[in-house]
Design an enzyme around this catalytic site. Sequence first.
Site, PDB file in Angstrom:
ATOM      1  N   GLY A  67      -6.265   4.735  -0.150  1.00  0.00           N
ATOM      2  CA  GLY A  67      -6.517   3.331  -0.438  1.00  0.00           C
ATOM      3  C   GLY A  67      -7.994   3.003  -0.331  1.00  0.00           C
ATOM      4  O   GLY A  67      -8.666   3.394   0.622  1.00  0.00           O
ATOM      5  N   HIS A 117       0.368 -14.289  -0.467  1.00  0.00           N
ATOM      6  CA  HIS A 117       1.700 -14.505   0.079  1.00  0.00           C
ATOM      7  C   HIS A 117       2.239 -15.815  -0.490  1.00  0.00           C
ATOM      8  O   HIS A 117       1.642 -16.879  -0.315  1.00  0.00           O
ATOM      9  CB  HIS A 117       1.643 -14.529   1.603  1.00  0.00           C
ATOM     10  CG  HIS A 117       0.972 -13.295   2.151  1.00  0.00           C
ATOM     11  ND1 HIS A 117       1.550 -12.044   2.078  1.00  0.00           N
ATOM     12  CD2 HIS A 117      -0.231 -13.119   2.734  1.00  0.00           C
ATOM     13  CE1 HIS A 117       0.741 -11.159   2.613  1.00  0.00           C
ATOM     14  NE2 HIS A 117      -0.356 -11.779   3.011  1.00  0.00           N
ATOM     15  N   HIS A 160      -4.560   0.334 -14.147  1.00  0.00           N
ATOM     16  CA  HIS A 160      -5.568   1.285 -14.640  1.00  0.00           C
ATOM     17  C   HIS A 160      -5.333   2.635 -13.979  1.00  0.00           C
ATOM     18  O   HIS A 160      -5.201   2.715 -12.759  1.00  0.00           O
ATOM     19  CB  HIS A 160      -6.977   0.775 -14.286  1.00  0.00           C
ATOM     20  CG  HIS A 160      -8.046   1.801 -14.430  1.00  0.00           C
ATOM     21  ND1 HIS A 160      -8.550   2.185 -15.646  1.00  0.00           N
ATOM     22  CD2 HIS A 160      -8.708   2.548 -13.503  1.00  0.00           C
ATOM     23  CE1 HIS A 160      -9.481   3.111 -15.469  1.00  0.00           C
ATOM     24  NE2 HIS A 160      -9.586   3.354 -14.171  1.00  0.00           N
ATOM     25  N   GLY A 219      -7.367   5.985 -13.964  1.00  0.00           N
ATOM     26  CA  GLY A 219      -8.578   6.681 -14.367  1.00  0.00           C
ATOM     27  C   GLY A 219      -8.718   8.017 -13.661  1.00  0.00           C
ATOM     28  O   GLY A 219      -7.853   8.433 -12.885  1.00  0.00           O
ATOM     29  N   ARG A 242       5.933 -16.805  -0.608  1.00  0.00           N
ATOM     30  CA  ARG A 242       7.155 -17.383  -0.036  1.00  0.00           C
ATOM     31  C   ARG A 242       7.507 -16.673   1.258  1.00  0.00           C
ATOM     32  O   ARG A 242       7.356 -15.471   1.361  1.00  0.00           O
ATOM     33  CB  ARG A 242       8.282 -17.210  -1.066  1.00  0.00           C
ATOM     34  CG  ARG A 242       9.679 -17.350  -0.559  1.00  0.00           C
ATOM     35  CD  ARG A 242      10.757 -17.174  -1.644  1.00  0.00           C
ATOM     36  NE  ARG A 242      10.823 -18.374  -2.458  1.00  0.00           N
ATOM     37  CZ  ARG A 242      10.337 -18.486  -3.691  1.00  0.00           C
ATOM     38  NH1 ARG A 242       9.786 -17.467  -4.290  1.00  0.00           N
ATOM     39  NH2 ARG A 242      10.427 -19.611  -4.353  1.00  0.00           N
ATOM     40  N   GLU A 253       0.831  -1.212   0.000  1.00  0.00           N
ATOM     41  CA  GLU A 253       0.000   0.000   0.000  1.00  0.00           C
ATOM     42  C   GLU A 253       0.862   1.256   0.000  1.00  0.00           C
ATOM     43  O   GLU A 253       0.513   2.253  -0.631  1.00  0.00           O
ATOM     44  CB  GLU A 253      -0.975   0.021   1.174  1.00  0.00           C
ATOM     45  CG  GLU A 253      -1.902   1.221   1.099  1.00  0.00           C
ATOM     46  CD  GLU A 253      -3.241   1.034   1.771  1.00  0.00           C
ATOM     47  OE1 GLU A 253      -3.973   2.037   1.828  1.00  0.00           O
ATOM     48  OE2 GLU A 253      -3.561  -0.072   2.228  1.00  0.00           O
TER      49      GLU A 253
END
Length: 140
Positions: free
Chosen positions: A83, A90, A107, A109, A92, A62
């Site tokens: 966000g 996940h 994308h 926009g 490894r 994030e």
Amino acid sequence: MFNKLNALERIKQLDNNTIAGHLGIEYVEVGDDYVIARMPVDHRTHQPFGILHGGASVVLAETVGSIASYLILPESAHQYAVGLDINANHIRGVKSGWVYGKATPIHIGRTTHVWEIRITTEDGKLVCISRLTMAILSTP
């Protein structure tokens, strides 16, 4: 695509006294259509069994995706990005060293940005893959 004028210097100042700063996340590179940050795998980012905590991977995803959206928005637009949705697979476990998150656009926009973030080890092995949707909002 990015507003790259002094981008690394500008974004390094943004994470003081934030979760990204506390976890040791550092911005490494801003390319034409990607941003890369790295995070240490140590006591700050481990889960109880001594491997990278999945939540820390999501914080890295994030963080790097949010900064990528920030760098796309024109300074004169009076907009900011937050966000809206994130998911992560996940792949490894990692015990030590650094992991690198690279955000690339899926994308871009007017009201949303969608990013793919691939988190890898220092030698390029896939640790986590994430998709982040950012909402683009206007300042009041």
